[in-house]
Scaffold this active site. Structure first.
Site, PDB file in Angstrom:
ATOM      1  CG  HIS A  24      -1.709   1.241   1.422  1.00 14.46           C
ATOM      2  ND1 HIS A  24      -3.025   1.371   1.051  1.00 14.46           N
ATOM      3  CD2 HIS A  24      -1.360   2.452   1.942  1.00 14.46           C
ATOM      4  CE1 HIS A  24      -3.458   2.587   1.337  1.00 14.46           C
ATOM      5  NE2 HIS A  24      -2.449   3.271   1.881  1.00 14.46           N
ATOM      6  CD  GLU A  25       1.870   3.474   3.629  1.00 17.67           C
ATOM      7  OE1 GLU A  25       2.149   4.560   3.080  1.00 17.67           O
ATOM      8  OE2 GLU A  25       0.818   3.292   4.276  1.00 17.67           O
ATOM      9  CG  HIS A  28       0.588   6.333  -0.650  1.00 19.00           C
ATOM     10  ND1 HIS A  28      -0.504   6.840  -1.300  1.00 19.00           N
ATOM     11  CD2 HIS A  28       0.119   5.709   0.466  1.00 19.00           C
ATOM     12  CE1 HIS A  28      -1.601   6.548  -0.612  1.00 19.00           C
ATOM     13  NE2 HIS A  28      -1.246   5.853   0.461  1.00 19.00           N
TER      14      HIS A  28
END
Length: 447
Positions: A24-25, A28
């Site tokens: 998920h990170e 980003h």
């Protein structure tokens, strides 16, 4: 052995969720670096750092509390200015001071050369891509895992091999009224038991028709109430012929999803049909790729339903945790609850290994789809809150251009920090409540 299997199941899901958070990170991190925003930290977890390593301008590491992660980018908050462009003076208000402290901390991260590498100066569409990168990564992971689940393992489907043969027939209304499941002297013998069928037998013919599908066989049985018909089954490789007379009795009416239908009062809907008293075994049957996206869509719809009613669902969890009320199996659960379910599934030695593995994959897939939906909530500190702020800035600037007004500049997200702290406190409180409920009143999925 059971304890070891329980631990293995928990570890599989914990590792899967940790990997999902890390990716998920990454969702980003990658677009932020592509758009030349300086990223100071990529961290999995919160709290004290237990390991880190610097690569270039970014520190990568693990934190002690595995409850999420973050990517720290410079210039998340624009400098505070007045209408005239001068720096706004600090206020003595508590909330304003929190805002000023956060803005000052963000400013201290800036280095020479960062003037065009700050987050708030990016075009709105780039900021949205960065903030949506995390949730979209979870959606991608969930979709891939659903593809593995549906195309690799397959969906559980009933076969024509018998898993159980009942000794008697207890009408559905009698079961609902008294809770009776054992045979009483006055209960009629089950036709399948009288005909000599046993668990493990595979039904190959019924009433002179070849049997290849369990649902089709069930329909023939329902329609043959009170009529003696032939039945052929295979036992230990040998074909056996017999006769059977389905008994007319009350049985629950199944809905499209396979669950028992209920009326407006919550009572089971029944009908009188032919019944012989058998259950079928289940086996995983791989499905085509066309089934993946519909399955993902159905799962997203269920998760969205929970999220839209989250306050009510959390209250219900709290009521169940501090009373005798049962937990809703469709309600929210914590990572602790997911781990417990994974352990229980893994420890079911009577269930084939393939089915247990498929269920664990499904759990991790479901968690990723839940992370996707939850992070789209338009509140800070969630990703959806940053997206909402960028869209609001775009709307303000668009309106200013249409009416010939001065550009209002970037939207100051730091002004929403008091709300951010309030939401964060509520989320932490919800997490603590769910963990407590999953310990003292866990969801019972297996009766």
């Amino acid at each position: 052995m059971t304890v070891l299997l329980f631990i293995v199941g928990v570890l599989v899901v914990v590792v899967g969720i940790a990997a999902s958070i890390a990716l998920h990170e990454v969702g980003h991190l990658v677009p932020a670096k592509l758009f030349r925003v300086r990223v100071t930290q990529y961290m999995v977890g919160f709290g004290p750092t237990i390991w880190s390593r610097r690569r270039g301008e970014t520190e990568y590491g693990l934190k002690a509390i595995p409850a999420g992660g973050y990517v720290s980018m410079v210039g998340m908050f624009p400098p505070a200015t007045t209408e005239a462009g001068a720096v706004r003076q600090s206020s003595t208000g508590v909330f304003q001071q929190l805002t000023n402290d956060a803005r000052q901390a963000a400013a201290e991260q800036l280095q020479p050369g960062d003037e065009d590498r700050v987050f708030y100066k990016l075009p709105i569409w780039k900021r949205i891509i960065i903030m949506l990168g995390g949730p979209l990564m979870n959606l991608l992971i969930g979709t891939v895992l659903f593809a593995v689940l549906i195309m690799g393992f397959g969906n559980a489907q009933a076969t024509t091999t018998l898993s159980e043969v009942y000794r008697c027939v207890v009408p559905a209304s009698q079961q609902a009224a008294t809770g009776q499941t054992d045979c009483a002297p006055e209960d009629p013998a089950a036709p399948a038991f009288e005909a000599g069928l046993q668990p493990g037998d595979r039904v190959v013919a019924f009433d002179g028709r070849e049997v290849t599908d369990w649902d089709e066989l069930s329909g023939w049985i329902r329609d043959a109430a009170g009529r003696e018909v032939g039945i052929t089954y295979v036992r230990d490789g040998e074909s056996v012929e017999s006769v059977i007379t389905p008994l007319l009795t009350e049985r629950p009416v199944a809905a499209e999803d396979g669950t028992a239908m209920v009326d407006d009062d919550g009572d089971a809907v029944t009908q009188e049909v032919g019944f012989i008293g058998v259950g079928s075994t289940q086996e995983l049957v791989p499905q085509p790729a066309t089934e993946v996206l519909p399955a993902v869509g159905d799962s997203l719809a269920r998760v969205a339903g929970v999220v839209l009613n989250l306050p009510q669902r959390v209250v219900e969890v709290g009521q169940a945790a501090f009373s005798d009320a049962p937990r809703d199996p469709e309600g929210p659960i914590s990572v602790v609850g997911v781990g417990r379910i994974a352990g229980e599934i893994s420890a079911m030695e009577e269930v084939p290994v393939e089915s247990r593995a498929a269920t664990l994959v499904g759990l991790v897939a479901g968690v990723n789809l839940a992370l996707f939906v939850f992070n789209l909530i338009p509140l800070l500190p969630l990703d959806g809150g940053h997206v909402a702020g960028a869209l609001w800035e775009g709307l303000r600037r668009g309106v200013a251009r249409v009416f010939g007004r001065p550009d209002p500049g970037p939207f100051d997200m730091a002004r929403l920090l008091p709300l951010t702290y309030a939401v964060a406190i509520l989320l932490m409180g919800m997490g603590v409540l769910l963990i407590y409920a999953d310990i003292v009143k866990p969801v019972d999925l297996f009766g």
